[in-house]
Design a protein around this motif. Structure first.
Motif, PDB file in Angstrom:
ATOM      1  N   THR A 180      -8.939  -1.069   5.975  1.00  0.00           N
ATOM      2  CA  THR A 180      -8.168  -1.487   4.807  1.00  0.00           C
ATOM      3  C   THR A 180      -8.616  -2.876   4.364  1.00  0.00           C
ATOM      4  N   VAL A 181      -8.868  -3.005   3.075  1.00  0.00           N
ATOM      5  CA  VAL A 181      -9.282  -4.300   2.540  1.00  0.00           C
ATOM      6  C   VAL A 181      -8.066  -5.221   2.465  1.00  0.00           C
ATOM      7  N   ILE A 182      -8.189  -6.426   2.985  1.00  0.00           N
ATOM      8  CA  ILE A 182      -7.107  -7.411   2.890  1.00  0.00           C
ATOM      9  C   ILE A 182      -7.389  -8.355   1.721  1.00  0.00           C
ATOM     10  N   CYS A 183      -8.575  -8.978   1.726  1.00  0.00           N
ATOM     11  CA  CYS A 183      -8.940  -9.855   0.602  1.00  0.00           C
ATOM     12  C   CYS A 183      -9.780  -9.030  -0.359  1.00  0.00           C
ATOM     13  N   ARG A 184      -9.210  -8.720  -1.510  1.00  0.00           N
ATOM     14  CA  ARG A 184      -9.882  -7.825  -2.450  1.00  0.00           C
ATOM     15  C   ARG A 184     -11.046  -8.510  -3.141  1.00  0.00           C
ATOM     16  N   CYS A 185     -10.925  -9.801  -3.432  1.00  0.00           N
ATOM     17  CA  CYS A 185     -11.998 -10.503  -4.148  1.00  0.00           C
ATOM     18  C   CYS A 185     -13.281 -10.544  -3.309  1.00  0.00           C
ATOM     19  N   GLU A 186     -13.127 -10.861  -2.026  1.00  0.00           N
ATOM     20  CA  GLU A 186     -14.297 -11.018  -1.165  1.00  0.00           C
ATOM     21  C   GLU A 186     -14.545  -9.776  -0.312  1.00  0.00           C
ATOM     22  N   GLU A 187     -13.708  -8.743  -0.496  1.00  0.00           N
ATOM     23  CA  GLU A 187     -13.820  -7.487   0.246  1.00  0.00           C
ATOM     24  C   GLU A 187     -13.865  -7.695   1.762  1.00  0.00           C
ATOM     25  N   PRO A 197      -0.934  -4.453   2.230  1.00  0.00           N
ATOM     26  CA  PRO A 197      -2.130  -3.609   2.151  1.00  0.00           C
ATOM     27  C   PRO A 197      -1.907  -2.282   2.888  1.00  0.00           C
ATOM     28  N   VAL A 198      -2.075  -1.194   2.174  1.00  0.00           N
ATOM     29  CA  VAL A 198      -1.930   0.152   2.734  1.00  0.00           C
ATOM     30  C   VAL A 198      -3.312   0.780   2.606  1.00  0.00           C
ATOM     31  N   PRO A 199      -3.768   1.569   3.593  1.00  0.00           N
ATOM     32  CA  PRO A 199      -5.081   2.213   3.407  1.00  0.00           C
ATOM     33  C   PRO A 199      -5.131   2.939   2.058  1.00  0.00           C
ATOM     34  N   GLY A 200      -6.173   2.650   1.284  1.00  0.00           N
ATOM     35  CA  GLY A 200      -6.316   3.282  -0.031  1.00  0.00           C
ATOM     36  C   GLY A 200      -5.708   2.471  -1.168  1.00  0.00           C
ATOM     37  N   TRP A 201      -5.204   1.263  -0.891  1.00  0.00           N
ATOM     38  CA  TRP A 201      -4.491   0.507  -1.934  1.00  0.00           C
ATOM     39  C   TRP A 201      -5.403  -0.077  -3.004  1.00  0.00           C
ATOM     40  N   THR A 202      -6.724   0.036  -2.829  1.00  0.00           N
ATOM     41  CA  THR A 202      -7.615  -0.488  -3.868  1.00  0.00           C
ATOM     42  C   THR A 202      -7.983   0.595  -4.893  1.00  0.00           C
ATOM     43  N   LEU A 203      -7.449   1.815  -4.741  1.00  0.00           N
ATOM     44  CA  LEU A 203      -7.721   2.878  -5.720  1.00  0.00           C
ATOM     45  C   LEU A 203      -7.059   2.557  -7.069  1.00  0.00           C
ATOM     46  N   PRO A 204      -7.733   2.910  -8.182  1.00  0.00           N
ATOM     47  CA  PRO A 204      -7.058   2.780  -9.480  1.00  0.00           C
ATOM     48  C   PRO A 204      -5.787   3.633  -9.498  1.00  0.00           C
ATOM     49  N   PHE A 245       0.544   7.814  -9.668  1.00  0.00           N
ATOM     50  CA  PHE A 245       0.488   6.359  -9.462  1.00  0.00           C
ATOM     51  C   PHE A 245       1.348   5.983  -8.254  1.00  0.00           C
ATOM     52  N   VAL A 246       1.015   4.846  -7.671  1.00  0.00           N
ATOM     53  CA  VAL A 246       1.725   4.362  -6.479  1.00  0.00           C
ATOM     54  C   VAL A 246       2.064   2.896  -6.699  1.00  0.00           C
ATOM     55  N   CYS A 247       3.303   2.530  -6.388  1.00  0.00           N
ATOM     56  CA  CYS A 247       3.697   1.122  -6.464  1.00  0.00           C
ATOM     57  C   CYS A 247       3.901   0.592  -5.045  1.00  0.00           C
ATOM     58  N   ILE A 248       3.421  -0.610  -4.799  1.00  0.00           N
ATOM     59  CA  ILE A 248       3.658  -1.248  -3.509  1.00  0.00           C
ATOM     60  C   ILE A 248       4.658  -2.386  -3.723  1.00  0.00           C
ATOM     61  N   ALA A 249       5.747  -2.333  -2.957  1.00  0.00           N
ATOM     62  CA  ALA A 249       6.797  -3.341  -3.093  1.00  0.00           C
ATOM     63  C   ALA A 249       6.884  -4.132  -1.794  1.00  0.00           C
ATOM     64  N   GLY A 250       6.251  -5.282  -1.768  1.00  0.00           N
ATOM     65  CA  GLY A 250       6.216  -6.076  -0.538  1.00  0.00           C
ATOM     66  C   GLY A 250       7.189  -7.241  -0.554  1.00  0.00           C
ATOM     67  N   GLY A 251       7.685  -7.599  -1.715  1.00  0.00           N
ATOM     68  CA  GLY A 251       8.598  -8.741  -1.786  1.00  0.00           C
ATOM     69  C   GLY A 251       8.034  -9.857  -2.649  1.00  0.00           C
ATOM     70  N   LEU A 252       8.759 -10.961  -2.699  1.00  0.00           N
ATOM     71  CA  LEU A 252       8.396 -12.073  -3.580  1.00  0.00           C
ATOM     72  C   LEU A 252       8.284 -13.360  -2.779  1.00  0.00           C
ATOM     73  N   THR A 253       7.401 -14.234  -3.241  1.00  0.00           N
ATOM     74  CA  THR A 253       7.257 -15.545  -2.603  1.00  0.00           C
ATOM     75  C   THR A 253       7.148 -16.620  -3.685  1.00  0.00           C
ATOM     76  N   PRO A 254       7.787 -17.783  -3.486  1.00  0.00           N
ATOM     77  CA  PRO A 254       7.755 -18.829  -4.512  1.00  0.00           C
ATOM     78  C   PRO A 254       6.320 -19.230  -4.881  1.00  0.00           C
ATOM     79  N   MET A 255       6.073 -19.403  -6.165  1.00  0.00           N
ATOM     80  CA  MET A 255       4.724 -19.745  -6.631  1.00  0.00           C
ATOM     81  C   MET A 255       4.587 -21.263  -6.686  1.00  0.00           C
ATOM     82  N   SER A 256       4.062 -21.810  -5.602  1.00  0.00           N
ATOM     83  CA  SER A 256       4.144 -23.263  -5.437  1.00  0.00           C
ATOM     84  C   SER A 256       2.791 -23.958  -5.516  1.00  0.00           C
ATOM     85  N   GLU A 257       1.807 -23.305  -6.132  1.00  0.00           N
ATOM     86  CA  GLU A 257       0.466 -23.911  -6.196  1.00  0.00           C
ATOM     87  C   GLU A 257       0.490 -25.321  -6.767  1.00  0.00           C
TER      88      GLU A 257
END
Lengths: 90, 403
Positions: A6-13, B115-122, B274-286
């Motif tokens: 399973t890919v974790i970092c998608r940008c860098e694969e 990340p779930v196996p196959g999660w990079t599929l369109p 289609f598949v949705c992945i719901a992992g939760g939210l984290t504050p955007m603190s960049e």
């Protein structure tokens, strides 16, 4: 597809397997995982995988997530063109 | 130099813009999305009293009120860096560079996918992306969807997708692994779901929520799940892999025990486009991090939180935070926090001539009351963690100021 591929970092694969092996071999922090594998160093700036890398390292016995932000943020925090960085009018 | 630049035109940012502009400050709000409103734009739900809350209409109201007060609002503009000036802040954007006395970060939260196996599929997307497609752009993400991740957000958005005319085949758990953490654990997810039962249409579930112990709940949980609005919520099934050659065609699932182990011989494939992945939210603190704020790690609030006090000031002079960047909570809490931040900035710039402290105290109390009455509690223990943060935050704040 096995879970390890399973890919974790998608940008860098970067796969789960590569991250696991890195943590196991070097007993390292998420920052070191980033520097060794490039996970989190792609164009999205780690926005997708940052939390995942921190959590993985903690789960695999690395340092616990602390108050310090281990994978540091650097400007530009959004992708911008060289033109904008150089002050070129839009 | 502007009085106040606000990053984020969601409920917190617009709330702050309105309260600061009401005291005559010159305010500019920036947002990287093309429309103002932030996460309000995605919201559509029915309150227990039967009234519908339409986030788009709420956003419009805030937007027009801010415009009326002379607030400048620029959408489609990204802030990529901020820097401290001798007095004030410099804000670098894709549009221009702003110099401002005070700066408010109301950047909200971002999703943390699993990340779930196959999660990079369109055809695989985050649950928030599906919400934006349906509620903001009025585009169906697909005809038949599966949602991986059972939490407050995924159940609420499943309902919204249903209202858009999309069929949700199942909401189920991700597989237990290094990456999924608690989100693969039936008992923990039962605990999280129980905080939503007052929204459920079935009086039985509503009643159940008051007494079911998460442990017992997960064990007694029906193998085929129960339904909310006709959508099967399956805490005893797990998604092993997303399948498809060129795009999503289905999900391989299996039954799991109350503690999350896969039951051998129960695997099967559910079809979906289609598949949705719901992992939760984290504050955007960049931006808070780039500015040099101190942080505290508080899982109950979603992750790393820039330290701030109840007036929404960070430990850096002239830098404020409000909304989900200070912890993941409802839009109403964000709006109330925005009001406090706007008033605090007005006080710092001496725009409130009389009773400033009193006015801010009333706004602070409104935040606490709104939090107590919130319809959706994203995490247990928010109030306790907030109290602790503000106790410690105030100490840090005083130390820094005294230096």
């Amino acid at each position: 597809m096995s879970g390890d591929q399973t890919v974790i970092c998608r940008c860098e694969e970067i796969t789960l397997k590569e991250i696991k092996e890195t943590v196991e071999r070097f007993q390292c922090s998420s920052r070191e995982v980033k520097l060794r594998t490039r996970a989190g160093m792609g164009p999205c700036g780690g926005r997708t995988c940052r939390c995942m890398i921190d959590r993985l390292v903690e789960q695999l016995g690395g340092p616990k997530i602390s108050n310090d932000v281990s994978l540091s943020y650097r400007p530009p925090v959004r992708p911008v063109s060289f033109g904008i960085l150089g002050g070129e009018p839009k | 130099m502007i009085d106040l630049v606000i990053v984020g035109a969601g409920p917190a940012g617009l709330g702050a813009a309105i309260s600061a502009a009401e005291y005559g400050l010159e305010v500019c709000v920036l947002d990287e999305f093309v429309k103002p409103g932030g996460r309000l734009l995605g919201q559509l739900h029915e309150e227990p009293d039967g009234k519908w809350v339409n986030g788009i209409a709420e956003a419009q109201k805030l937007y027009y009120r801010a415009l009326q007060l002379g607030v400048k609002i620029k959408c489609g503009v990204s802030v990529y860096d901020i820097a401290k000036l001798e007095s004030g802040w410099c804000v670098y954007t894709t549009d221009q560079i702003y110099e401002t006395e005070c700066l408010l970060l109301a950047t909200g939260a971002s999703e943390t996918p699993i990340p779930v196996p196959g999660w990079t599929l369109p055809g695989v997307m985050s649950i928030g992306a599906a919400q934006v497609m349906g509620n903001v752009h009025r585009v169906k993400p697909g005809e038949k969807g599966i949602i991986i991740g059972v939490n407050v957000l995924s159940v609420a958005i499943a309902r919204e997708l249903q209202l858009c005319g999309v069929h949700i085949e199942s909401i189920l758990l991700p597989q237990s692994s290094f990456v999924s953490g608690d989100s693969a654990h039936p008992e923990k997810m039962m605990e999280s779901l129980l905080r939503l039962t007052h929204l459920a249409p079935s009086p039985l579930i509503r009643f159940g929520g008051k007494w079911v112990n998460p442990k017992i709940g997960a064990r007694l949980y029906p193998r085929n799940g129960f339904k909310m609005w006709g959508i099967p919520i399956q805490l005893r099934k797990t998604a092993l892999e997303i399948l498809g050659e060129y795009q999503v065609e289905g999900v391989r699932i299996a039954d799991i025990s109350a503690t999350g182990e896969v039951v051998p011989g129960t695997e099967k494939v559910l079809s979906a486009d289609f598949v949705c992945i719901a992992g939760g939210l984290t504050p955007m603190s960049e931006l808070a991090s780039v500015a040099g704020c101190s942080f505290r790690y508080i899982p109950e609030l979603g992750g790393h939180i820039p330290i701030h006090n109840e007036c929404m000031q960070t430990n850096l002079k002239g830098l404020y935070v409000a909304g989900n960047i200070t912890g993941v909570e409802s839009a109403k809490v964000a709006r109330a926090q925005g009001t406090v931040a706007g008033l605090s900035v007005a006080r710092e710039l001496h725009a409130i001539k009389q009773r400033a402290d009193e006015i801010i105290d009333i706004a602070k109390k409104e935040v606490i009351d709104t939090r107590r009455n919130a319809l959706i509690q994203f995490q247990a223990g928010i109030e306790r963690e907030r109290e602790e943060l503000y106790d410690k935050g105030n100490n840090v704040f005083e130390e820094k100021i005294s230096v």
